[in-house]
Scaffold this motif. Structure first.
Motif, PDB file in Angstrom:
ATOM      1  N   ALA A  77       0.831  -1.205   0.000  1.00  0.00           N
ATOM      2  CA  ALA A  77       0.000   0.000   0.000  1.00  0.00           C
ATOM      3  C   ALA A  77       0.867   1.256   0.000  1.00  0.00           C
ATOM      4  O   ALA A  77       0.494   2.278  -0.594  1.00  0.00           O
ATOM      5  CB  ALA A  77      -0.932  -0.010   1.211  1.00  0.00           C
ATOM      6  N   GLU A  80       1.832   2.100  -3.481  1.00  0.00           N
ATOM      7  CA  GLU A  80       0.723   2.732  -4.189  1.00  0.00           C
ATOM      8  C   GLU A  80       0.501   4.164  -3.704  1.00  0.00           C
ATOM      9  O   GLU A  80       0.121   5.040  -4.482  1.00  0.00           O
ATOM     10  CB  GLU A  80      -0.554   1.898  -4.037  1.00  0.00           C
ATOM     11  N   HIS A  81       0.767   4.389  -2.406  1.00  0.00           N
ATOM     12  CA  HIS A  81       0.701   5.755  -1.870  1.00  0.00           C
ATOM     13  C   HIS A  81       1.733   6.644  -2.575  1.00  0.00           C
ATOM     14  O   HIS A  81       1.440   7.773  -2.973  1.00  0.00           O
ATOM     15  CB  HIS A  81       0.951   5.699  -0.354  1.00  0.00           C
ATOM     16  N   MET A  83       2.891   6.142  -5.555  1.00  0.00           N
ATOM     17  CA  MET A  83       2.480   6.288  -6.946  1.00  0.00           C
ATOM     18  C   MET A  83       1.334   7.279  -7.128  1.00  0.00           C
ATOM     19  O   MET A  83       1.160   7.844  -8.204  1.00  0.00           O
ATOM     20  CB  MET A  83       2.029   4.929  -7.511  1.00  0.00           C
ATOM     21  N   ARG A  84       0.508   7.431  -6.093  1.00  0.00           N
ATOM     22  CA  ARG A  84      -0.712   8.216  -6.256  1.00  0.00           C
ATOM     23  C   ARG A  84      -0.672   9.553  -5.536  1.00  0.00           C
ATOM     24  O   ARG A  84      -1.136  10.564  -6.080  1.00  0.00           O
ATOM     25  CB  ARG A  84      -1.916   7.425  -5.701  1.00  0.00           C
ATOM     26  N   ASP A  85      -0.167   9.549  -4.289  1.00  0.00           N
ATOM     27  CA  ASP A  85      -0.372  10.714  -3.437  1.00  0.00           C
ATOM     28  C   ASP A  85       0.883  11.545  -3.210  1.00  0.00           C
ATOM     29  O   ASP A  85       0.787  12.724  -2.883  1.00  0.00           O
ATOM     30  CB  ASP A  85      -0.932  10.272  -2.078  1.00  0.00           C
ATOM     31  N   TYR A  88       4.942  13.745  -7.581  1.00  0.00           N
ATOM     32  CA  TYR A  88       5.916  13.134  -8.496  1.00  0.00           C
ATOM     33  C   TYR A  88       6.498  11.834  -7.951  1.00  0.00           C
ATOM     34  O   TYR A  88       7.569  11.413  -8.367  1.00  0.00           O
ATOM     35  CB  TYR A  88       7.023  14.130  -8.868  1.00  0.00           C
ATOM     36  N   TRP A  90       5.373   8.892  -8.534  1.00  0.00           N
ATOM     37  CA  TRP A  90       5.400   7.952  -9.662  1.00  0.00           C
ATOM     38  C   TRP A  90       6.693   8.113 -10.453  1.00  0.00           C
ATOM     39  O   TRP A  90       7.285   7.132 -10.897  1.00  0.00           O
ATOM     40  CB  TRP A  90       4.187   8.168 -10.563  1.00  0.00           C
ATOM     41  N   TYR A  94       9.416   5.190 -10.821  1.00  0.00           N
ATOM     42  CA  TYR A  94       9.730   4.649 -12.141  1.00  0.00           C
ATOM     43  C   TYR A  94      11.205   4.870 -12.493  1.00  0.00           C
ATOM     44  O   TYR A  94      11.820   4.041 -13.174  1.00  0.00           O
ATOM     45  CB  TYR A  94       8.808   5.263 -13.202  1.00  0.00           C
ATOM     46  N   ALA A 257      14.749   7.827 -20.518  1.00  0.00           N
ATOM     47  CA  ALA A 257      13.492   8.591 -20.464  1.00  0.00           C
ATOM     48  C   ALA A 257      12.396   7.872 -21.248  1.00  0.00           C
ATOM     49  O   ALA A 257      11.221   7.901 -20.866  1.00  0.00           O
ATOM     50  CB  ALA A 257      13.708  10.003 -21.011  1.00  0.00           C
ATOM     51  N   PHE A 259      11.920   4.711 -21.474  1.00  0.00           N
ATOM     52  CA  PHE A 259      11.356   3.687 -20.592  1.00  0.00           C
ATOM     53  C   PHE A 259      10.567   4.317 -19.450  1.00  0.00           C
ATOM     54  O   PHE A 259       9.442   3.903 -19.163  1.00  0.00           O
ATOM     55  CB  PHE A 259      12.468   2.791 -20.027  1.00  0.00           C
ATOM     56  N   PHE A 261       9.082   7.187 -19.066  1.00  0.00           N
ATOM     57  CA  PHE A 261       7.863   7.934 -19.361  1.00  0.00           C
ATOM     58  C   PHE A 261       6.874   7.171 -20.231  1.00  0.00           C
ATOM     59  O   PHE A 261       5.697   7.485 -20.242  1.00  0.00           O
ATOM     60  CB  PHE A 261       8.212   9.273 -20.019  1.00  0.00           C
ATOM     61  N   TYR A 262       7.346   6.175 -20.990  1.00  0.00           N
ATOM     62  CA  TYR A 262       6.419   5.554 -21.953  1.00  0.00           C
ATOM     63  C   TYR A 262       6.220   4.047 -21.791  1.00  0.00           C
ATOM     64  O   TYR A 262       5.145   3.548 -22.122  1.00  0.00           O
ATOM     65  CB  TYR A 262       6.851   5.921 -23.376  1.00  0.00           C
ATOM     66  N   PRO A 264       7.064   2.255 -18.597  1.00  0.00           N
ATOM     67  CA  PRO A 264       7.715   2.127 -17.288  1.00  0.00           C
ATOM     68  C   PRO A 264       7.616   0.735 -16.674  1.00  0.00           C
ATOM     69  O   PRO A 264       8.455   0.378 -15.855  1.00  0.00           O
ATOM     70  CB  PRO A 264       6.979   3.153 -16.425  1.00  0.00           C
ATOM     71  N   ASN A 265       6.614  -0.038 -17.070  1.00  0.00           N
ATOM     72  CA  ASN A 265       6.463  -1.356 -16.454  1.00  0.00           C
ATOM     73  C   ASN A 265       6.917  -2.484 -17.372  1.00  0.00           C
ATOM     74  O   ASN A 265       6.759  -3.657 -17.037  1.00  0.00           O
ATOM     75  CB  ASN A 265       5.010  -1.584 -16.047  1.00  0.00           C
TER      76      ASN A 265
END
Lengths: 419, 286
Positions: A77, A80-81, A83-85, A88, A90, A94, A257, A259, A261-262, A264-265
């Protein structure tokens, strides 16, 4: 390469500092006036690229550590925090995820370059061994980092790899319990991996300092095999190697960049977005791509202990490379047969990497055995034998001579036109 | 200047050798035991891709009407629905959605008593289950997976050479393509294939036996904006919504990427010019 300093303190404060802590002199001698063979190519830029990615990983990792929670019920969690909250978050995650892959890509090119140009040979044995130690530390660090998100692949990867130690006779099981901090992979495992994942990069920094120190004692190898003889054979690190490395780093950042930005996974596993579940084993437990060749070697040996020995042996053998190779010529450019076998070896490593991603069924285990056998034969049969049988090409008089000859050689186009 | 990269030709050869070995025997597309999904068109795919906020709104409607009766969405907050780069619903509308949400949030009031209250903007989507076991009991032993990152947690094997070209075409949509396939993949089991009671046959589900009943059907949800009200359209819209739920920063990520890549290309050009100018004075380097 070291010893004679050409540094002239110009200001009063520099002179004052120079008699107390000659750090400006050290930087000038090692990173400004340091002589670099003028014929080194872009394959030699990967050392600088690695230094940059080590810094990228440490900086992004320190920021991630401010937001990450190493606890079995909160780790997933908290990612994910991030990644979301986290602002930057994320981007930072990444960068760190893909940075690990770029770090390994660069370290493999760097290592292969060292093998191609004989950078492990006398007098650079210590330099080479320090590099192998860095590689092993990187693998340990990356493996433990991959456990931290506490997804399915994190959990099961940790289970598979720590279980390897149970193959050690008699004391294997107590060692595994000790590594886990319990009777299964759990919270104590996660917290110690987190602690070590934060610690080891700084150990790597320490070994990198020794690695660069050793490099600056012996100087770099170069594609034309002969050591620099006159000042005309070398250029100063600054600005020559510096600008060349900077351009290589610029190109590398473009790919990075792309990877981040476009896709990433792309280099990760979808399963790691499923929270860890000790009750459900994923269909295929696969390590990250950069560990796949070693995973294939592990699975190639039918016996568990044998597989573990082969896997670690595949890394340890690198340490002995300086003494397995008896050829007096360093650069593969002047070794017609070693050059061929080098590229077969590279293909074998890629082949093993592909096999590491395949399920251990059907034809794959047999192919893995062939690949593994070739891997070790390269070190224990081919390389020692080439030292005896290979007839090297004539070596140039000097670096400047080699550069001049290459310059005078007609281009491929001209040669085709003049037939 | 000649890039003296002696590795180039042999490297291509080595890669060619290794890669051609992959072509001989591609990883089985059915490694996970399901058929390979078809690729769909997505507004958020590729270098210029961005979410279609109307599609995300429709997808949320499908989620709100259908999925939420069994699935949780515990990483997404109500406020996210109003934030940029998402469905961008008006804030007062989101407030109404939260206030009228069928599932209550467990909280403690200022007297210290446990209470249940309507969700607020800052709350994440509450779970309808007290715990995992309760959820399994309600669903015939199967646990409906949380939907927050499901679009990134599902994939399928691409096979050679697509897994190589995917880097360059930026194909990233494995998860959503799988979701669309799955939602439309219900059919009668082939002769002799036994499906246990309370389970269903799905062409794309690994192992083909899925606990989820076919959730969508034509005309189930009213869009009222002229968008076709078909099962396929619903499945695409809800998959897009789930992609946003899993990756709410995709829009800004791709936008920043344009500037970063643009800058880096120019910067690398300047670095090359610098290198060229510096090396011009070295004998043997033109």
């Amino acid at each position: 390469m070291s010893g004679h300093s050409s540094y002239q303190p110009r200001t009063g404060i520099e002179r004052w500092l120079d008699t107390r802590l000659p750090i400006v002199r050290m930087i000038y001698d090692q990173f400004v006036a340091f002589p670099v063979p003028k014929n080194i190519n872009y394959a030699y830029a990967f050392g600088a690229i690695l230094a940059v990615f080590l810094i990228v990983q440490i900086v992004s990792g320190v920021v991630l550590a401010m937001h990450y929670i190493p606890h079995e019920t909160m780790a997933f969690a908290s990612i994910e925090h991030i990644m979301r909250d986290v602002n930057y978050g994320w981007l930072i995650r990444y960068i760190h995820m893909n940075g690990a892959s770029f770090f390994f890509f660069a370290v493999y090119v760097h290592t292969f370059r060292g093998m191609y140009y004989g950078s492990y040979k006398e007098p650079r044995e210590i330099l080479w061994i320090l590099g192998v130690i860095i590689l092993i530390l990187m693998m340990a660090t990356a493996f433990m980092g991959y456990v931290l998100p506490w997804g399915q692949m994190s959990f099961w990867g940790a289970t598979v790899i720590t279980n390897l130690f149970s193959a050690i006779p008699f004391i294997g099981d107590p060692i595994v319990t000790w590594l886990w901090g319990g009777y299964a992979v759990g919270n104590p495992t996660l917290t110690r991996f987190y602690s070590l994942h934060y610690l080891l990069p700084f150990v790597i920094v320490g070994v990198v300092i020794l690695h660069v120190w050793a490099l600056h004692v012996t100087g770099q190898t170069n594609p034309d095999n002969v050591d620099p003889k006159t000042p005309d054979d070398t250029v100063h690190f600054t600005p020559f190697a510096l600008t060349k490395d900077a351009f290589a780093i610029g190109l590398c950042f473009i790919a990075f960049a792309w990877f981040v930005f476009y896709v990433p996974n792309y280099l990760g596993h979808a399963d790691n977005y499923v929270p860890a579940n000790p009750g459900v084993t994923p269909a295929h437990i696969v390590p990250e791509w950069y560990l796949l060749p070693f995973y294939a070697i592990l699975r190639a040996v039918p016996d568990k202990l044998g597989g573990v020995i082969a896997m670690f042996g595949a890394l340890i053998v690198l340490i002995f490379l300086p003494w397995l190779d008896g050829s007096k010529v360093k650069s593969a450019a002047y070794r017609p047969w070693y050059r061929v076998f080098f590229w077969i070896f590279v293909a074998d490593c890629i082949f093993l990497g592909w096999l590491g991603a395949m399920p251990a069924e059907g034809i794959y285990p047999t192919l893995s055995q062939v690949g593994t056998a070739w891997y070790f034969a390269h070190f224990f049969i081919i390389i020692p034998a080439l030292g005896y049988f290979e007839k090297p090409k004539p070596l140039p008089e000097s670096i400047s001579e080699a550069v001049r000859l290459r310059h005078e050689r007609p281009s491929l186009y001209a040669r085709l036109m003049n037939r | 200047m000649t890039i003296k990269f002696r590795f180039a030709a042999p490297l291509a050869l080595a890669l060619g050798l290794a890669v051609s070995s992959l072509a001989v025997s591609t990883p089985p597309a059915k490694a996970s035991g399901g058929d390979t999904p078809h690729l769909q068109e997505w507004s958020f795919a590729g270098f210029l891709g961005q979410y279609d906020k109307d599609q995300l709104r429709r997808g949320f409607k499908v989620f709100q009407t259908v999925c939420v009766s069994c699935h949780t969405l515990d990483k997404v907050a109500f406020r996210n629905l109003a934030e940029p780069g998402g469905p961008e619903l008006p804030l007062d509308e989101v407030q109404q959605i939260a206030a009228g949400w069928p599932i209550q949030v467990k909280d403690i009031n200022d007297k210290g008593d446990p209470i249940e209250r309507a969700p607020r903007l800052a709350d994440r989507f509450p779970s309808q289950y007290p715990n995992e076991e309760a959820a399994r009991v309600m669903h015939n032993g199967a646990l409906p997976p949380d939907q927050s990152v499901i679009a990134k947690a599902r994939t399928f094997q691409r096979g050679f050479p697509w897994w190589v070209t995917d880097i360059f075409t930026q194909y990233n949509e494995n998860g959503v393509d799988y979701i669309v396939a799955l939602l439309n993949g219900y059919e009668d089991a082939p002769e002799g294939f036994k499906v246990p009671d309370g389970s269903f046959y799905n062409k794309y589900f690994p192992g083909h036996i899925i606990g989820m009943a076919p959730p969508l059907a034509d005309g189930l949800i009213t869009y009222g904006d002229g968008t076709p009200e078909t099962q396929f359209q619903y499945s695409k819209d809800v998959a897009a919504f789930l992609m946003w739920a899993a990756e709410p920063t995709l829009d800004v990520r791709k936008r920043i990427g344009w500037y970063v890549l643009g800058f880096l290309v120019i910067f690398a050009g300047l670095l090359y010019a610098t290198k060229w100018t510096v090396w011009r004075q070295v004998k043997g380097h033109a």
